[in-house]
Motif scaffolding. Structure first.
Motif, PDB file in Angstrom:
ATOM      1  N   ARG A 308      -7.683   4.732 -28.207  1.00  0.00           N
ATOM      2  CA  ARG A 308      -6.809   3.960 -27.309  1.00  0.00           C
ATOM      3  C   ARG A 308      -7.042   4.278 -25.829  1.00  0.00           C
ATOM      4  O   ARG A 308      -6.545   3.569 -24.963  1.00  0.00           O
ATOM      5  CB  ARG A 308      -5.348   4.228 -27.672  1.00  0.00           C
ATOM      6  N   LYS A 318      -4.202  -0.809 -25.095  1.00  0.00           N
ATOM      7  CA  LYS A 318      -3.835  -1.213 -26.450  1.00  0.00           C
ATOM      8  C   LYS A 318      -4.875  -2.135 -27.097  1.00  0.00           C
ATOM      9  O   LYS A 318      -4.950  -2.230 -28.327  1.00  0.00           O
ATOM     10  CB  LYS A 318      -2.473  -1.927 -26.422  1.00  0.00           C
ATOM     11  N   GLU A 321      -7.102  -0.412 -29.527  1.00  0.00           N
ATOM     12  CA  GLU A 321      -6.552  -0.221 -30.865  1.00  0.00           C
ATOM     13  C   GLU A 321      -6.832  -1.438 -31.729  1.00  0.00           C
ATOM     14  O   GLU A 321      -7.135  -1.323 -32.921  1.00  0.00           O
ATOM     15  CB  GLU A 321      -5.044   0.044 -30.791  1.00  0.00           C
ATOM     16  N   LEU A 374      -1.264   2.407 -36.923  1.00  0.00           N
ATOM     17  CA  LEU A 374      -2.063   1.271 -36.456  1.00  0.00           C
ATOM     18  C   LEU A 374      -2.530   0.428 -37.645  1.00  0.00           C
ATOM     19  O   LEU A 374      -2.443  -0.807 -37.632  1.00  0.00           O
ATOM     20  CB  LEU A 374      -3.264   1.787 -35.657  1.00  0.00           C
TER      21      LEU A 374
END
Length: 446
Positions: A308, A318, A321, A374
């Motif tokens: 990240r 973000k 991710e 995640l």
């Protein structure tokens, strides 16, 4: 008399409706003005090329009148965004363009190839010290500038000027797109005096419409579904994108005989490997994993510098991710593999310290928890049965190893209320369109 005239008028209207003359709709299609032989403008100012013929056929199949608008790549995309055109006839998928465009299924696969004059040999692309010709503003130009900034480029304003230098041997090397050979079809030979040095990139030409223009996307897909592969091949042969390989028939016979001879050996080999396959990839040990890193990225191995932490912006990003989620889903939807987090594209071990610093629990436990959440949020908890996450130490640095086996069911990536489908091919995670995804899922998941 008036009733008779009225009846005649109604009959004419019905006839026009039945023949489709009143149903036709005009679709504006933007195309590249100098991308020979795919799309270009000839000396008479007419739009020509493989893609032009394809969209002419599409217009007939979809019962749409088409208007062709030539421009360079960037202006063509601007026309779509500003609704001055409905469809861009063909370009390559890129994550940056996904913000503005909806991509449809692929029309044609192409390879971006680097050709060098015969006798020119270099250990790597980075060591090439001769001028490489490419067309300014083209897909190839952008690729070379971003991926190989050290190359000496000679930029041409048009394909015709590049072509003349190639014919006259005035350039030591050049980059251009050739169709990818398949089955009984092969690409036409490269220009005399040159050899193909390397395929830089394999991509697919895809049409696109403005982002969220679902109506136009459906019109596009509906018309394309009525075009048969044989028709596309005939258009491609007309523009000499590839030709039929006469040796294919005999080669297929020889290959079949060889296959049946070798199948016994293959069965024996598979039996011997069976136990190894049961523990792969979850059973691989530290030294074996380090060897995978040394061999570089493949269809089964991918490197990511961080989870990240944005190394350029020096802050949490973000979007990174989401990229991790895409990579994992692509492996799940294909044949599995390994995702190494904390290793850059060149195979250099960077470690996870930057990511640790962004977490409330600043160690490997915090990292594992973040990655697990995640996966839960983007892919679903059921995916964990095909995923194993470990932290190993390489060169005094922590590296996360995500070992993935193929999923029994298709896996989609959730993003902003939408779902995306990815597969692993050409050493990268590639998105698939709606129709393409359905066909792939039907063939790969029983």
């Amino acid at each position: 008399m008036e009733n008779k005239n009225l009846k005649c008028f109604l009959m004419i209207i019905l006839l026009l409706l039945n023949t489709g003359l009143l149903n036709a709709e005009t679709i504006t299609i933007a195309h590249h003005k100098d991308y020979y032989p795919f799309a270009f403008v000839d000396k008479n100012g007419e739009s020509k090329g493989f893609l032009i013929d394809y969209w002419t056929l599409w217009g007939k199949k979809a019962n749409k009148d088409i208007v062709l608008v030539p421009s360079d790549l960037s202006h063509g995309i601007e026309k779509i965004i500003n609704l001055k055109a409905d469809i861009v006839c063909g370009l390559f998928y890129h994550e940056k363009l996904e913000k503005y465009l909806e991509f449809a299924d692929a029309i044609l696969p192409v390879d971006t190839n680097l050709f060098l004059e015969k006798g020119k040999n270099f250990d790597s692309i980075e060591k090439i010290d001769v001028l490489i010709g490419t067309i300014q503003g083209s897909f190839s130009h952008v690729l070379l500038k971003n991926k190989y900034p050290g190359l000496n480029l000679k930029l041409y304003e048009s394909f015709s000027s590049l072509k003349m230098d190639i014919i006259n041997k005035n350039i030591k090397g050049f980059v251009y797109d050739f169709t990818r050979p398949f089955a009984k079809y092969k690409s036409f030979p490269v220009p005399a005096g040159y050899n193909k040095y390397q395929t830089l990139y394999s991509r697919k030409i895809r049409p696109a419409v403005k982002k969220n223009n679902i109506k136009m996307l459906n019109i596009l897909i509906s018309g394309s579904s009525n075009i048969y592969p044989e028709e596309v091949i005939e258009i491609a042969k007309k523009w000499q994108l590839f030709k039929e390989d006469n040796s294919f028939f005999w080669w297929s016979i020889v290959s079949t005989i060889f296959f049946f001879i070798s199948i016994l050996f293959l069965i024996f080999y598979i039996r011997r490997q069976k136990e190894k396959e049961k523990i792969s990839p979850f059973g691989m040990q530290g030294k074996e994993l380090e060897e995978l890193i040394k061999k570089g990225e493949t269809n089964f191995v991918e490197f990511k510098s961080t989870l990240r932490w944005d190394l350029k912006q020096k802050k949490i990003n973000k979007m990174l991710e989401h990229v991790i989620a895409k990579s994992i889903s692509a492996f799940l939807n294909t044949e599995g593999g390994f995702l190494f987090i904390g290793v850059d594209d060149s195979g250099t071990v960077l470690g996870l310290e930057n990511d640790y610093s962004t977490m409330s629990k600043k160690n490997s436990d915090g990292f594992m928890l973040t990655l697990t959440n995640l996966i839960n949020n983007h892919l679903g908890k059921n995916c964990h049965q095909s995923i194993n996450i470990t932290i190993m130490n390489i060169d005094q640095r922590d590296v996360c190893v995500v070992s993935i086996t193929k999923s029994d069911v298709p896996v989609f990536v959730g993003k902003n209320g939408k779902e995306e489908f990815f597969i692993r091919t050409s050493c990268s995670s590639q998105p698939m369109g709606m129709k393409e995804s359905l066909e792939y899922i039907k063939s790969q998941f029983k």
